[in-house]
Design an enzyme around this catalytic site. Structure first.
Site, PDB file in Angstrom:
ATOM      1  N   HIS A 266     -22.591  -1.466 -16.429  1.00 25.90           N
ATOM      2  CA  HIS A 266     -22.975  -0.153 -16.141  1.00 25.90           C
ATOM      3  C   HIS A 266     -21.671  -0.071 -15.207  1.00 25.90           C
ATOM      4  O   HIS A 266     -21.226   1.240 -15.125  1.00 25.90           O
ATOM      5  CB  HIS A 266     -24.120  -0.641 -15.047  1.00 25.90           C
ATOM      6  CG  HIS A 266     -24.652   0.458 -14.074  1.00 25.90           C
ATOM      7  ND1 HIS A 266     -25.747   1.111 -14.300  1.00 25.90           N
ATOM      8  CD2 HIS A 266     -24.105   0.958 -12.918  1.00 25.90           C
ATOM      9  CE1 HIS A 266     -25.686   2.110 -13.193  1.00 25.90           C
ATOM     10  NE2 HIS A 266     -24.685   1.841 -12.236  1.00 25.90           N
ATOM     11  N   GLU A 267     -21.136  -0.780 -14.351  1.00 26.53           N
ATOM     12  CA  GLU A 267     -20.062  -0.596 -13.554  1.00 26.53           C
ATOM     13  C   GLU A 267     -18.802   0.090 -14.366  1.00 26.53           C
ATOM     14  O   GLU A 267     -18.190   0.861 -13.949  1.00 26.53           O
ATOM     15  CB  GLU A 267     -19.511  -1.708 -12.659  1.00 26.53           C
ATOM     16  CG  GLU A 267     -20.778  -1.949 -11.700  1.00 26.53           C
ATOM     17  CD  GLU A 267     -21.281  -0.914 -10.605  1.00 26.53           C
ATOM     18  OE1 GLU A 267     -20.382  -0.101 -10.308  1.00 26.53           O
ATOM     19  OE2 GLU A 267     -22.052  -1.354 -10.323  1.00 26.53           O
TER      20      GLU A 267
ATOM     21  N   HIS B 178     -19.232   3.640 -15.006  1.00 33.47           N
ATOM     22  CA  HIS B 178     -18.406   4.549 -13.941  1.00 33.47           C
ATOM     23  C   HIS B 178     -16.986   4.510 -14.099  1.00 33.47           C
ATOM     24  O   HIS B 178     -16.417   5.602 -13.523  1.00 33.47           O
ATOM     25  CB  HIS B 178     -19.112   3.937 -12.643  1.00 33.47           C
ATOM     26  CG  HIS B 178     -20.556   4.028 -12.377  1.00 33.47           C
ATOM     27  ND1 HIS B 178     -21.162   5.108 -12.445  1.00 33.47           N
ATOM     28  CD2 HIS B 178     -21.286   3.113 -11.760  1.00 33.47           C
ATOM     29  CE1 HIS B 178     -22.258   4.891 -12.228  1.00 33.47           C
ATOM     30  NE2 HIS B 178     -22.428   3.761 -11.600  1.00 33.47           N
TER      31      HIS B 178
ATOM     32  N   CYS C 296     -25.461   9.350 -23.086  1.00 34.86           N
ATOM     33  CA  CYS C 296     -24.316   8.234 -22.521  1.00 34.86           C
ATOM     34  C   CYS C 296     -23.587   7.663 -23.682  1.00 34.86           C
ATOM     35  O   CYS C 296     -22.126   7.327 -23.237  1.00 34.86           O
ATOM     36  CB  CYS C 296     -25.022   7.287 -21.597  1.00 34.86           C
ATOM     37  SG  CYS C 296     -25.848   8.200 -19.972  1.00 34.86           S
TER      38      CYS C 296
ATOM     39  N   CYS D 278     -28.242   5.388 -23.497  1.00 36.38           N
ATOM     40  CA  CYS D 278     -29.194   6.457 -23.978  1.00 36.38           C
ATOM     41  C   CYS D 278     -28.202   7.196 -24.882  1.00 36.38           C
ATOM     42  O   CYS D 278     -27.044   7.199 -24.782  1.00 36.38           O
ATOM     43  CB  CYS D 278     -29.589   7.296 -22.990  1.00 36.38           C
ATOM     44  SG  CYS D 278     -28.729   8.495 -22.032  1.00 36.38           S
TER      45      CYS D 278
ATOM     46  N   CYS E 219     -32.004   4.257 -19.366  1.00 35.13           N
ATOM     47  CA  CYS E 219     -30.582   3.901 -19.801  1.00 35.13           C
ATOM     48  C   CYS E 219     -30.019   2.934 -18.947  1.00 35.13           C
ATOM     49  O   CYS E 219     -30.348   2.736 -17.809  1.00 35.13           O
ATOM     50  CB  CYS E 219     -29.900   5.203 -19.635  1.00 35.13           C
ATOM     51  SG  CYS E 219     -28.187   5.273 -20.399  1.00 35.13           S
TER      52      CYS E 219
ATOM     53  N   HIS F 171     -24.505   8.050 -12.823  1.00 35.40           N
ATOM     54  CA  HIS F 171     -26.012   7.579 -13.023  1.00 35.40           C
ATOM     55  C   HIS F 171     -26.776   8.692 -13.875  1.00 35.40           C
ATOM     56  O   HIS F 171     -26.708   9.687 -13.895  1.00 35.40           O
ATOM     57  CB  HIS F 171     -26.799   7.391 -11.894  1.00 35.40           C
ATOM     58  CG  HIS F 171     -26.153   6.334 -10.975  1.00 35.40           C
ATOM     59  ND1 HIS F 171     -26.276   5.948  -9.760  1.00 35.40           N
ATOM     60  CD2 HIS F 171     -25.687   4.947 -11.589  1.00 35.40           C
ATOM     61  CE1 HIS F 171     -25.896   5.024  -9.102  1.00 35.40           C
ATOM     62  NE2 HIS F 171     -25.447   4.344 -10.174  1.00 35.40           N
ATOM     63  N   CYS F 172     -27.483   7.804 -15.093  1.00 35.72           N
ATOM     64  CA  CYS F 172     -28.238   8.994 -15.991  1.00 35.72           C
ATOM     65  C   CYS F 172     -29.679   9.281 -15.561  1.00 35.72           C
ATOM     66  O   CYS F 172     -30.090   8.187 -14.803  1.00 35.72           O
ATOM     67  CB  CYS F 172     -28.309   8.091 -17.295  1.00 35.72           C
ATOM     68  SG  CYS F 172     -29.134   8.869 -18.531  1.00 35.72           S
TER      69      CYS F 172
END
Length: 198
Positions: free
Chosen positions: A121-122, A125, A159, A156, A137, A131-132
């Site tokens: 996740h990070e 970024h 993304c 997703c 996601c 953020h989705c």
């Protein structure tokens, strides 16, 4: 940092290598800057760690994620699992609140599974993804450990396109590498998910 969870860092690097189809390396441990320590809260201010990490970013690196066992915060919330800066191409994440389940199987509720989720996740970024809000996601926002455990381990369709645009990976190569990883660390739903896309 270093300690009893060193092996988690190695597996996280292995995962990011496959997930973003980009070579990933583990650097030598470093100490967090003392200037980021908040004595009153007994936590490190994640925002103050990021400029320090920027100075540690190798010249040829796309990004840098520091993994620590200390607790992190930003002023608006009690704690954060991680914080990233696209502008600086760095992130910091903490294992502090991930519990004590150190199983090498990446099942929900394990330190390993949570570390994989937060790291990917990070890094999203770092490569400019926000953020989705389109679908369930990996890049959905997280406000609690329950949120993190409910996140899907995959991006997703929107993304995936963003990550592909940023990194230019080969779709089938990425899914094949992820399938191998998910088999290795017993992540059966994720293995099934990528198998359907090969």
């Amino acid at each position: 940092w270093h300690g009893k969870s060193d092996w988690v860092v190695d597996i996280v690097a292995e995962y990011l290598d496959a997930f973003y189809d980009s070579p990933t390396f583990v650097l030598a441990p470093i100490s967090l800057p003392q200037a980021a320590w908040n004595q009153e809260r007994e936590q490190y201010d994640a925002r103050k760690v990021l400029p320090f990490l920027k100075r540690k970013l190798p010249d040829d690196a796309l990004g840098l994620i520091a993994v620590t066992q200390v607790d992190l915060f930003i002023p608006s919330v009690n704690y954060v699992f991680g914080l990233a800066s696209h502008e600086r191409n760095v992130a910091v994440m903490s294992l502090h609140r991930f519990g004590n389940n150190m199983s090498p199987k990446a099942t929900r509720g394990t330190v390993l599974r949570r570390a994989l989720t937060v790291a990917s996740h990070e890094f999203g970024h770092i490569v400019s993804m926000r953020h989705c809000t389109a679908y369930r996601c990996l890049m959905n926002g997280t406000n609690s450990l329950g949120d993190a455990d409910r996140h899907p381990q995959h991006l997703c369709p929107v993304c995936v396109r963003k990550a592909h645009h940023a990194l230019g990976f080969y779709r089938n190569d990425r899914y094949a590498r992820l399938k191998y990883f998910y088999e290795k660390y017993v992540m059966e739903p994720e293995e099934e998910f990528v198998s359907r896309r090969l």
